[in-house]
Write a protein that holds these residues in place. Sequence first.
Motif, mmCIF file in Angstrom:
data_model
loop_
_atom_site.group_PDB
_atom_site.id
_atom_site.type_symbol
_atom_site.label_atom_id
_atom_site.label_comp_id
_atom_site.label_asym_id
_atom_site.label_seq_id
_atom_site.Cartn_x
_atom_site.Cartn_y
_atom_site.Cartn_z
ATOM 1 N N ASP B 62 0.825 -1.215 0.000
ATOM 2 C CA ASP B 62 0.000 0.000 0.000
ATOM 3 C C ASP B 62 0.854 1.257 0.000
ATOM 4 O O ASP B 62 1.768 1.406 0.803
ATOM 5 C CB ASP B 62 -0.943 -0.005 1.210
ATOM 6 C CG ASP B 62 -1.970 -1.125 1.121
ATOM 7 O OD1 ASP B 62 -2.571 -1.458 2.158
ATOM 8 O OD2 ASP B 62 -2.177 -1.655 0.005
ATOM 9 N N GLY B 63 0.498 2.194 -0.888
ATOM 10 C CA GLY B 63 1.197 3.469 -0.975
ATOM 11 C C GLY B 63 2.359 3.464 -1.951
ATOM 12 O O GLY B 63 3.016 4.495 -2.127
ATOM 13 N N TYR B 64 2.596 2.332 -2.584
ATOM 14 C CA TYR B 64 3.719 2.193 -3.516
ATOM 15 C C TYR B 64 3.223 1.664 -4.868
ATOM 16 O O TYR B 64 2.255 0.904 -4.929
ATOM 17 C CB TYR B 64 4.759 1.203 -2.988
ATOM 18 C CG TYR B 64 5.298 1.498 -1.628
ATOM 19 C CD1 TYR B 64 4.750 0.888 -0.494
ATOM 20 C CD2 TYR B 64 6.358 2.367 -1.444
ATOM 21 C CE1 TYR B 64 5.234 1.142 0.769
ATOM 22 C CE2 TYR B 64 6.860 2.624 -0.176
ATOM 23 C CZ TYR B 64 6.297 2.008 0.914
ATOM 24 O OH TYR B 64 6.786 2.261 2.166
ATOM 25 N N LEU B 78 6.552 6.427 -5.034
ATOM 26 C CA LEU B 78 5.689 6.872 -3.951
ATOM 27 C C LEU B 78 4.913 8.062 -4.504
ATOM 28 O O LEU B 78 5.498 9.103 -4.819
ATOM 29 C CB LEU B 78 6.490 7.312 -2.728
ATOM 30 C CG LEU B 78 7.151 6.240 -1.862
ATOM 31 C CD1 LEU B 78 8.351 5.618 -2.553
ATOM 32 C CD2 LEU B 78 7.566 6.842 -0.520
ATOM 33 N N GLU B 79 3.620 7.937 -4.670
ATOM 34 C CA GLU B 79 2.826 9.000 -5.281
ATOM 35 C C GLU B 79 2.570 10.150 -4.323
ATOM 36 O O GLU B 79 2.588 11.315 -4.710
ATOM 37 C CB GLU B 79 1.504 8.430 -5.789
ATOM 38 C CG GLU B 79 1.664 7.502 -6.990
ATOM 39 C CD GLU B 79 0.332 7.073 -7.555
ATOM 40 O OE1 GLU B 79 0.323 6.464 -8.644
ATOM 41 O OE2 GLU B 79 -0.704 7.330 -6.909
ATOM 42 N N SER B 80 2.322 9.842 -3.052
ATOM 43 C CA SER B 80 2.047 10.862 -2.041
ATOM 44 C C SER B 80 2.664 10.369 -0.729
ATOM 45 O O SER B 80 2.029 9.621 0.017
ATOM 46 C CB SER B 80 0.543 11.070 -1.892
ATOM 47 O OG SER B 80 0.271 12.041 -0.893
ATOM 48 N N SER B 84 4.827 7.414 7.557
ATOM 49 C CA SER B 84 4.927 5.969 7.776
ATOM 50 C C SER B 84 5.813 5.286 6.735
ATOM 51 O O SER B 84 6.173 4.114 6.903
ATOM 52 C CB SER B 84 3.534 5.338 7.746
ATOM 53 O OG SER B 84 2.918 5.548 6.489
ATOM 54 N N GLN B 85 6.143 5.993 5.679
ATOM 55 C CA GLN B 85 7.013 5.435 4.651
ATOM 56 C C GLN B 85 8.488 5.766 4.891
ATOM 57 O O GLN B 85 9.343 5.408 4.078
ATOM 58 C CB GLN B 85 6.572 5.903 3.266
ATOM 59 C CG GLN B 85 5.202 5.356 2.883
ATOM 60 C CD GLN B 85 4.717 5.856 1.540
ATOM 61 O OE1 GLN B 85 4.635 7.071 1.304
ATOM 62 N NE2 GLN B 85 4.377 4.938 0.654
ATOM 63 N N THR B 86 8.767 6.427 5.993
ATOM 64 C CA THR B 86 10.155 6.619 6.409
ATOM 65 C C THR B 86 10.757 5.256 6.697
ATOM 66 O O THR B 86 10.247 4.503 7.535
ATOM 67 C CB THR B 86 10.233 7.497 7.673
ATOM 68 O OG1 THR B 86 9.781 8.819 7.339
ATOM 69 C CG2 THR B 86 11.650 7.554 8.202
ATOM 70 N N SER B 87 11.824 4.921 5.979
ATOM 71 C CA SER B 87 12.371 3.571 6.069
ATOM 72 C C SER B 87 13.662 3.515 5.256
ATOM 73 O O SER B 87 14.061 4.478 4.613
ATOM 74 C CB SER B 87 11.350 2.567 5.506
ATOM 75 O OG SER B 87 11.772 1.231 5.753
#
Lengths: 116, 115
Positions: B62-64, B78-80, B84-87
């Motif tokens: 999700d999100g990718y 990553l569209e937006s 939480s996508q800090t990684s």
Amino acid sequence: AQTVTQSQPEMSVQEAETVTLSCTYDTSESDYYLFWYKQPPSRQMILVIRQEAYKQQNATENRFSVNFQKAAKSFSLKISDSQLGDAAMYFCAYRSEEGSARQLTFGSGTQLTVLP
Amino acid sequence: NAGVTQTPKFRVLKTGQSMTLLCAQDMNHEYMYWYRQDPGMGLRLIHYSVGEGTTAKGEVPDGYNVSRLKKQNFLLGLESAAPSQTSVYFCASSPYGVAFRNEQFFGPGTRLTVL
């Protein structure tokens, strides 16, 4: 789905001594591979050793060896004559041979410290 | 051979911004993967590809979004972006067949921070 469990978040060993890192996994499959990866501070993932599930003989690579217990679903890593360069995060990983993806499923890792 | 390379190595985004991570491999591997690594966790599969023009979802898609227009490249988008996508993101590749005993070759990782 397969799961991989590493129950030791941190371990330490004296230089030149032996240490064993534990790993258990859960699967209903019969055909798979198991791996140990090392991740030093540089972040690079380095393959340490691999084991084919259909082979009863435990894999060895120089100072690294595994104890593979298929019935118990256990796959521990033994590091002999530990060296300062062995300090790293170690990940146990499972790879299925029964699907198309062949992706790795990782445990949460064990941080190994080597004491001089 | 360069092996598996990732671009960029570091990136800081603001929430809502978009970006693309590039993975390239020069080993003619069929399989390519995107993983993310978060503190206290092992690597988790985001998306994967079993060949040029094919992609599939992994454990945390999700999100990718991903694309594999060329065999040697695997892009993660990553569209937006969200915090939480800090990684740390890792790309990996693997040959098809048993000749190489199923080893996956990893890139050096990309550290992404979303503010």
